[in-house]
Design a protein around this motif. Sequence first.
Motif, short mmCIF file in Angstrom:
data_model
loop_
_atom_site.label_atom_id
_atom_site.label_comp_id
_atom_site.label_asym_id
_atom_site.label_seq_id
_atom_site.Cartn_x
_atom_site.Cartn_y
_atom_site.Cartn_z
N PRO A 182 4.37 8.83 -4.89
CA PRO A 182 3.79 7.83 -3.98
C PRO A 182 4.73 7.52 -2.80
O PRO A 182 5.93 7.37 -3.00
CB PRO A 182 3.58 6.60 -4.87
CG PRO A 182 4.17 6.91 -6.18
CD PRO A 182 4.64 8.32 -6.22
N VAL A 183 4.11 7.46 -1.61
CA VAL A 183 4.88 7.14 -0.41
C VAL A 183 4.48 5.72 0.02
O VAL A 183 3.34 5.49 0.39
CB VAL A 183 4.57 8.12 0.74
CG1 VAL A 183 5.34 7.75 2.00
CG2 VAL A 183 4.86 9.55 0.32
N LYS A 200 0.85 -1.19 0.00
CA LYS A 200 0.00 0.00 0.00
C LYS A 200 0.88 1.24 0.00
O LYS A 200 1.86 1.31 0.75
CB LYS A 200 -0.90 0.01 1.26
CG LYS A 200 -1.86 1.19 1.34
CD LYS A 200 -3.00 1.05 0.36
CE LYS A 200 -3.94 2.23 0.42
NZ LYS A 200 -4.98 2.14 -0.62
N SER A 201 0.54 2.18 -0.85
CA SER A 201 1.26 3.46 -0.81
C SER A 201 0.25 4.60 -0.96
O SER A 201 -0.85 4.41 -1.49
CB SER A 201 2.31 3.52 -1.91
OG SER A 201 1.71 3.31 -3.16
N PHE A 202 0.62 5.75 -0.46
CA PHE A 202 -0.26 6.92 -0.54
C PHE A 202 0.37 7.98 -1.43
O PHE A 202 1.61 8.11 -1.45
CB PHE A 202 -0.50 7.51 0.86
CG PHE A 202 -1.35 6.63 1.73
CD1 PHE A 202 -2.64 6.29 1.34
CD2 PHE A 202 -0.86 6.12 2.93
CE1 PHE A 202 -3.43 5.48 2.14
CE2 PHE A 202 -1.65 5.29 3.73
CZ PHE A 202 -2.93 4.97 3.33
N ALA A 203 -0.50 8.70 -2.14
CA ALA A 203 -0.01 9.75 -3.02
C ALA A 203 0.41 10.96 -2.18
O ALA A 203 -0.19 11.25 -1.16
CB ALA A 203 -1.10 10.16 -4.00
N SER A 204 1.46 11.62 -2.62
CA SER A 204 1.86 12.87 -1.98
C SER A 204 2.43 13.79 -3.07
O SER A 204 2.57 13.36 -4.22
CB SER A 204 2.92 12.62 -0.90
OG SER A 204 4.16 12.39 -1.52
N ALA A 205 2.72 15.02 -2.70
CA ALA A 205 3.22 15.98 -3.69
C ALA A 205 4.54 15.49 -4.29
O ALA A 205 4.87 15.77 -5.44
CB ALA A 205 3.41 17.34 -3.04
N GLU A 206 5.30 14.74 -3.48
CA GLU A 206 6.61 14.25 -3.95
C GLU A 206 6.50 12.90 -4.66
O GLU A 206 7.49 12.30 -4.98
CB GLU A 206 7.60 14.12 -2.78
CG GLU A 206 8.05 15.44 -2.17
CD GLU A 206 7.03 16.04 -1.23
OE1 GLU A 206 6.30 15.25 -0.60
OE2 GLU A 206 6.91 17.28 -1.19
#
Lengths: 785, 219
Positions: free
Chosen positions: B19-20, B11-17
Motif C-alpha cells: 500500500p502507498v 487513504k492509500s492505494f495498492a501497488s505491487a510493492e
Amino acid sequence: MTLAALLSHWARNKMQLAMLLAGLTLATALWSGVQALNAQARGAYATAAALVSEDGAARLDTPSGQMPQSRFVALRRSGLMVSPVVEGRVVLGDTRVTLLGIEPLTAPPGTAAALADGDLQGFVAGGGFAHPETLAEIGPSDLALTPSQAVPVGVVLVDIGTAQTQLGMAGQISHLMLTGPAPRPLPEGLRLSQADAGAELDGLTDSFHLNLTAFGALAFAVGLFIVHSAVGLAFEQRRGLFRTLRSLGVSLRALTFALALELALMALIAGLAGLALGYVMAAALLPDVAATLRGLYGAPVPGSLQFSPVWALAGLAMAFAGAVLAGGQALWRLWHMPVLAPAQPRAWAIASGRAMRWQVMGALGLGVVAVVLAFTGSGLFAGFALLAAALLAAALLTPAVLALCLQGAARFARAPVVQWFWADSRQNLPRLSLALMALMLALAANIGVGTMVASFRATFIGWLDQRLVAEMTVTPRDAAQAVALESFLMPRTDAVLPLRRVDATLAGQPGAVFAMRDHATFRDNWPLIQAAPDPWDRLAAEQGALINEQLARRAGLWPGDSVVLPGAGAVSVLGVYPDYGNPLAQAIITEGWFDRLYPGTPTRQLAIRTDNPEATRAALLDEFGLSAQAITDQAQAKALSLAIFERTFLITGALNVLTLSVAALALFATLVTLSGLRLVQLAPLWAMGLTLRQLARLELARALVLAGLTMGLALPVGLMLAQVLLAVINVQAFGWRLPLQVFPADWARLALWAGLAMFAAAAWPAWRLWRAGGGPLLRVFAYER
Amino acid sequence: MTLLALEDIHKSFASAEGPVPVLQGVSLTVAGGEVVALTGESGSGKSTLLHIAAGLEAPDAGRVLVGGQDMAALPDTGRAKLRRGTVGLVFQQFNLVPSLSVGANLAFQARLAGGHDAAFCTQLAARLGLSDLVARYPEQLSGGQQQRVAIGRALAARPKVLLADEPTGNLDEATGDAVFALMLELARAQGAALLLVTHSARLAGRCDRVVHLRAGRLA
C-alpha cells in the motif's frame, strides 16, 4: 518498430483482438464451410456421371423405360457399340437403393473403372460394389457386396443378370448406353437421349447450391461487419498513437504499410482458424445436406467430407479479401488524416453523419435497382440480385431510421436522464451502426426464411392431406405381380388405382407422363391451382392433360395452352396441380389413352382405397408374401414426405441460427470495445449523482431498446424477403409458388431471442462497469489531466 | 457556518510493492461563502482529497461532512443523492455531456436533483455569457466557453459545496483569469463553500485561504 507499437494496442485490448479474430474466423468458416458442401456435392455428381456414361455419352431407350434384352443382342451383332443397363429401385437390407446392372465386358471405361480393383468373377456370379456409406446403410444383405469409392452413394453396382433377378426384369433391360457414335437413322422404336446424369443433377440442384451460397455470402457479410467494426474502433482508439508516431518521424507510407501488415497477419491467423472451423462445420452439416439432396433430387452425395487444397486456398483468399474489405476504410482514413488531427468524438460523429447521408443515398440507389429487378428481372440470379439489393438497401438505411426513431423519442422525453438516454444513444449510433446492421440482416433473414419455410410447411401439410387420400399403396415386384395384385384387390377393396409412368421430355424439361384412372378419389381431392371448365370430365374424355405447377411456371403453360406429349403431339392443358417436393415436370392423362400411347408400361405402384387397411394388408402378406417395405400406409407416406420436407430445410435452419449467432457476436464485440470509450461519456453523469448501478442498467436498457427497434425494422424487411423467396426464388428454383402466411408467434419468439442476444452482449460490459466501482471512472478525470 | 469538513482523512492505494499512503490524516474545513485553494506538487494527493470530498471515492479512515452529513457513512445511493443536490463539481477537462446541448448541460444537474429553476438557469447563462450559445453542443465551443458551461452546470443546482479541480488548467491566462473570477463571484454570491485545486500561486493568492498538501499531509 512501428509494427510493434501498433501491435501493443492489441496486447492491452485482448478482448477486442479476440473479437476481431473471431469475426474474421467465423466469416471465413461459414463461407468456406458452405463452399466445401457445394464442392463435395458437385464432386459426387461428377462421380455419378462417370459411372453411367462416358463424358456425357448418349443412350438409347424407349418411352416405356424397358426393352427386351434380345434387342441389345441384335444391335450389338449389327455392329452398334452399345452396352445394356438394368436400373431400378430396390430394398436391400435396411434401405432402399438404386440397383444399377451393367454388362462388364461392353460397359464404358468410366463404369469399368469401378470394377478395376474388384473380383470380376465374383461380380458376374452375383456380387456387387457399393460406396462404403451405402454398405453401412444396407447392413446384412443376400448380395456379396464389396466397398468401392468409385460407386456413388445410394447406388449398388451389380451384373446385369443380378439386377434382372432382383428387380423382376427377367429378359428385360432399362436402356442401352452408347459407347460409340450414335447410329443414323435410329433403330426403330428407340430414341436417343442424353445420359449425363451428372449434368442433369447439376441443373436440378443448382437452386439448392445457390441457396447455400447465398446464405454463406450473407453469413460472410455479417462476419465482416464484426471485423469492420473492430478495425474501425481500433483505429479510433489509436488516433493518438498515430499522431505520436507521425510526429516522431514515421512516414505515412510506413505507417500505412505497418497497418496493412498487421491486417494481413490477422487475416492469416483468422483464415487458418476459419478453414479449420469451416471444415468441422461442413463435416457436421454434410450428412443432413446429403440426406436432403438424396431425398429431394435422388442425388448420390456421400455423408463424409474430403479435404481439397483448392478449397483451402480459396478460403484463405476469402479471409484476405474480407480483411481488405473490412479494413480498407480505416487505411483510407489514415491516408487522408492530417498529422495532428485531434480525436474529437463529436467530430467523429459529424464525419459519421456525412457517411450516413452517403449511406442513405446508396440505399436509395439500391432500392431503385431492386424495384427495377422486381419488375423486369427473370431467372434465379435476377431473384438473388433483387434480394441482395433490397437487403443491402435496408441494411444501409438502418442507422438513419434508428437515428430518426431516437430523435423522435428524445422529443417526448421530459426527465433529464431519459433525455440524456435518447440523445446519448443517438450520438453513439455511428459506433454501433455496423453491428446493428448485421443484427438487422440476421433478423430479417430469420424472419424471411422462417416465414417462407412456415408458409411452405402449412401449404405442404394441407396439400398432403388432400393428395394422400389412398389408405395404402403397394409396390409390386414386377409387371406380372402388378396384374395379379390388381385382380386380387379389385373385389376386396373400394378401388384400386394403378400408377404407371413413362419418362418424357416435356416442353424441353426432363419429366414424366403419368396415367390416372378416372375415379372420385381424384375428382374430389386432387387440388388444382388453375383449371379449364370441367377439367375432370374432359380428362376422362381424353381431351387433354393435367400438368404440374413446375411445368406450368417454367414453360408458361396454363389452361387453354397446349403441351406436347411423346406420341400424342400437342394436347390441351386442362388444369395445373401443385406438386411440392418434386423438381421434375409432369403431365397426367387418363389411363386408357396412356395405355394406347405407351403400351406395355408396367404398373409401378397401386394406390388402394379401403375401409379396412389392416385386413387388406394381412391378405396381401398372406396371399403374395410381399415384404413389409412393399406396403406403405397413408400415415407412413405422410410421415416420410414430412420428414423429407423437414430435412430439406434443416440446413437452412442451421445457417439461420449461425448467422444470428454471428450478429450477436458482432454486437458483443462492439459493446465490449465501446465500453472503454463509454467511460468518458459516463463519468460526468456519475460525478453528478447517478449511481453505477443506474448507469449499468441504462447501458443494458439502451441495448434492449436498440434491439427492439432493429427487430421492428427487420420485420418488414423480413416479410419482403419472404415474399421474394416465395414469389420469385422458389418459383425459379423449384417451380412452385406459395401464398405468404404470417406467423406472429414466430416473430415474438425471434424478438425474444434477439432481446436475449442483445442482453447477453450488453450484460458483460454493464456488469463490468457496475462491479469495477468508481476506479475506472475516476481515472477518466485523472488521465485527462 | 462550516459546509464542508474533512476529518482525519486517510487513504492509500495498492501497488505491487504494497500500500502507498496518499493521504495521512488530513483535516480541513470550508465555510459557506469561503474560497479555499488547495495547492501541492503533482502526486501530493490533491485530486484524491477532492474526490473524497465529493464522495466519488471513499476514505480508508476519517469523516467527510457535507452540509453536516457524513458522506463516508452513506451507501453508494446516498452518496450519489448527496452529490446530486449538495455538491457541484468542476473539472479541468470540463467533462460536459457531449450528447446534450449547452442549455441541457446547464440545467442537467439541477434537474437531476429536482431543483431546476428555469429563470435562474437563464440568469446564470446570461451572467456566464452563454445566452447565445444554449442551442450549441459542447464540441462547438471554445475551451473557455466549455469551462463556463461546466461552472454554470455546477452552480445551477445551488450546491452548498463547490469543488473545482484545476478549473483553469486548460485555458490561457486571460481566459483562465476571467473564468476564475466569475466562478469566485458566483460561488460567493450563492454562499457556497468553494474548495479548489490549483497549481497557480497567482490564482491561489486571490482566494480567502490557501492550504498546501505535501506528502499526504497539510503543511
